[in-house]
Motif scaffolding. Structure first.
Motif, short mmCIF file in Angstrom:
data_model
loop_
_atom_site.label_atom_id
_atom_site.label_comp_id
_atom_site.label_asym_id
_atom_site.label_seq_id
_atom_site.Cartn_x
_atom_site.Cartn_y
_atom_site.Cartn_z
N ASP A 1 26.71 24.97 -31.38
CA ASP A 1 25.96 25.91 -30.60
C ASP A 1 24.86 26.02 -30.37
OD1 ASP A 1 26.25 27.99 -28.57
OD2 ASP A 1 25.56 28.74 -30.12
N PHE B 1 21.85 24.69 -27.75
CA PHE B 1 20.87 25.06 -26.80
C PHE B 1 20.00 24.32 -25.99
CE2 PHE B 1 16.90 27.97 -27.11
CZ PHE B 1 17.45 28.89 -25.90
N PRO C 1 24.16 35.71 -35.09
CA PRO C 1 25.69 34.48 -34.68
C PRO C 1 26.50 34.75 -35.62
CG PRO C 1 23.67 33.16 -35.50
CD PRO C 1 23.66 34.09 -35.66
N THR D 1 30.20 31.09 -37.81
CA THR D 1 28.96 30.19 -37.98
C THR D 1 28.75 29.99 -39.42
OG1 THR D 1 26.97 31.14 -37.38
CG2 THR D 1 27.94 29.85 -36.02
N CYS E 1 26.81 37.45 -31.38
CA CYS E 1 27.68 35.98 -30.38
C CYS E 1 27.39 35.11 -31.22
CB CYS E 1 26.78 36.35 -29.02
SG CYS E 1 27.10 36.08 -28.13
N ASN E 2 28.75 34.68 -30.30
CA ASN E 2 28.31 33.30 -30.78
C ASN E 2 28.87 32.23 -29.31
OD1 ASN E 2 30.30 33.20 -28.32
ND2 ASN E 2 32.36 32.54 -28.95
N ASN E 3 27.31 32.66 -29.17
CA ASN E 3 26.44 31.57 -27.89
C ASN E 3 24.96 31.96 -28.43
OD1 ASN E 3 25.08 31.41 -25.31
ND2 ASN E 3 26.80 30.11 -25.06
N SER F 1 22.50 31.42 -26.73
CA SER F 1 21.62 30.88 -25.73
C SER F 1 21.21 32.74 -25.04
CB SER F 1 22.42 30.86 -24.67
OG SER F 1 22.15 29.16 -24.89
N THR F 2 22.48 33.54 -25.35
CA THR F 2 23.11 35.39 -25.50
C THR F 2 21.57 35.51 -26.26
OG1 THR F 2 24.80 34.94 -24.88
CG2 THR F 2 24.12 37.01 -25.12
#
Length: 307
Positions: A99, A103, A193, A197, A220-222, A224-225
């Motif tokens: 991830d 990005f 994260p 990760t 969060c696992n994203n 971008s968030t």
């Protein structure tokens, strides 16, 4: 280009059950079952462990799947050479990454490479770290970028750069102009994260070793968030490597800070390819381009933030 038995076998191996493979292939369960039984008869042994909830490859099935996928990949390369695709006129590269690299890093690498080679297209697959080595070994991707804590088996590393865990914040953050200890973060909203990760694992390890307890306000696992939350919350702090924000850090007024903790410096960003597999010309050109670009950008960002 391959038999019905092989096609159905791969579908069941990927889906994990006859019913799921039936939905994917639009073929009756009974027809798939007959073809699998016929294949097992030809091979001379069962290829699956059959359970109430599905079918799982046994040791023989895993060996068979590996050889089938390698054969199919060799066939694809042969067809590519026949059609002249290795001349980089029109070809597609399958790239896998975690991830953090998805990005901004890989989209921009792909975009800049296509300015030089507009005939190349990309299929980008964003997966967990544990999946990348498997994708490479099964021939399901050509190039991978991932943050790694150790050497991966059956993988060739074309380039590797230290990717320590860094603290990221807006430039006018109260901590931006001073040396930071992890305990300093207790006073600010922390976005992290998820625990699967490598960046989070090293961060948590450093906190445990230092006796510091930090509770994030957002997990969060994203990335971008996390990045959007950071930009909308002036006092927020998140973590990543210099590669995750390598390109947008200037225009978005971010600053990278190293807490100088050894446990947070134990990983690298690697450009990986499958060991023992002949690359296409497009793959070779992209790997060389990515390594040059990463080397140049890494040097610039380290100088800019004194990392």
């Amino acid at each position: 280009m391959h038999s019905t038995e092989i096609r159905y076998f791969l579908a069941v191996a990927s889906c994990g059950s006859l019913s799921a493979a039936s939905q994917q292939l639009f073929v009756a369960v009974s027809a798939i079952s007959r073809q699998i039984q016929r294949l097992e008869t030809q091979v001379g042994c069962p290829l699956f462990e059959r359970h109430a909830r599905g079918m799982v490859l046994n040791d023989a099935g895993k060996i068979f799947e590996n050889h089938v996928r390698r054969s199919l990949l060799d066939m694809e390369h042969a067809l590519a050479e026949i059609k002249g695709l290795t001349a980089v006129r029109r070809t597609a590269l399958r790239v896998a990454c975690t991830d953090g690299a998805a990005f901004s890093l890989l989209p921009l690498l792909c975009s800049r490479f296509r300015q030089q080679r507009p005939g190349v297209s990309f299929h980008l697959n964003v997966v967990d770290t544990q999946q990348i080595a498997a994708l490479l070994s099964r021939g399901e991707c050509d190039v991978a970028l991932q943050f790694s804590l150790f050497a991966e088996p059956a993988v060739d590393v074309a380039g590797s750069w230290p990717a320590p865990v860094l603290l990221v914040m807006q430039r006018d953050h109260p901590l931006a102009s001073r040396q930071i200890r992890l305990s300093d973060l207790q006073a600010y909203p922390l976005a992290l994260p998820h625990t699967g990760t490598t960046v989070r694992q090293l961060f948590d390890l450093a906190c445990q070793m230092g006796g510091t307890f930090l509770e994030p306000v957002l997990t969060c696992n994203n990335f971008s968030t996390l990045h959007t939350f950071l930009m909308q919350t002036p006092l927020a702090v998140t973590i990543c490597s210099q590669f995750s924000v390598m390109y947008p850090q200037v225009e978005q007024e971010l600053i990278l800070k190293s807490p100088g903790i050894e446990q947070m410096s134990q990983r690298s960003l690697q450009v990986q390819t499958a060991s023992g597999r002949k690359p296409t010309q497009a793959q070779t050109l992209f790997v060389e381009f990515a390594c040059r670009e990463l080397q140049r950008q890494d040097r610039q960002i380290r100088e800019a933030f004194a990392l």
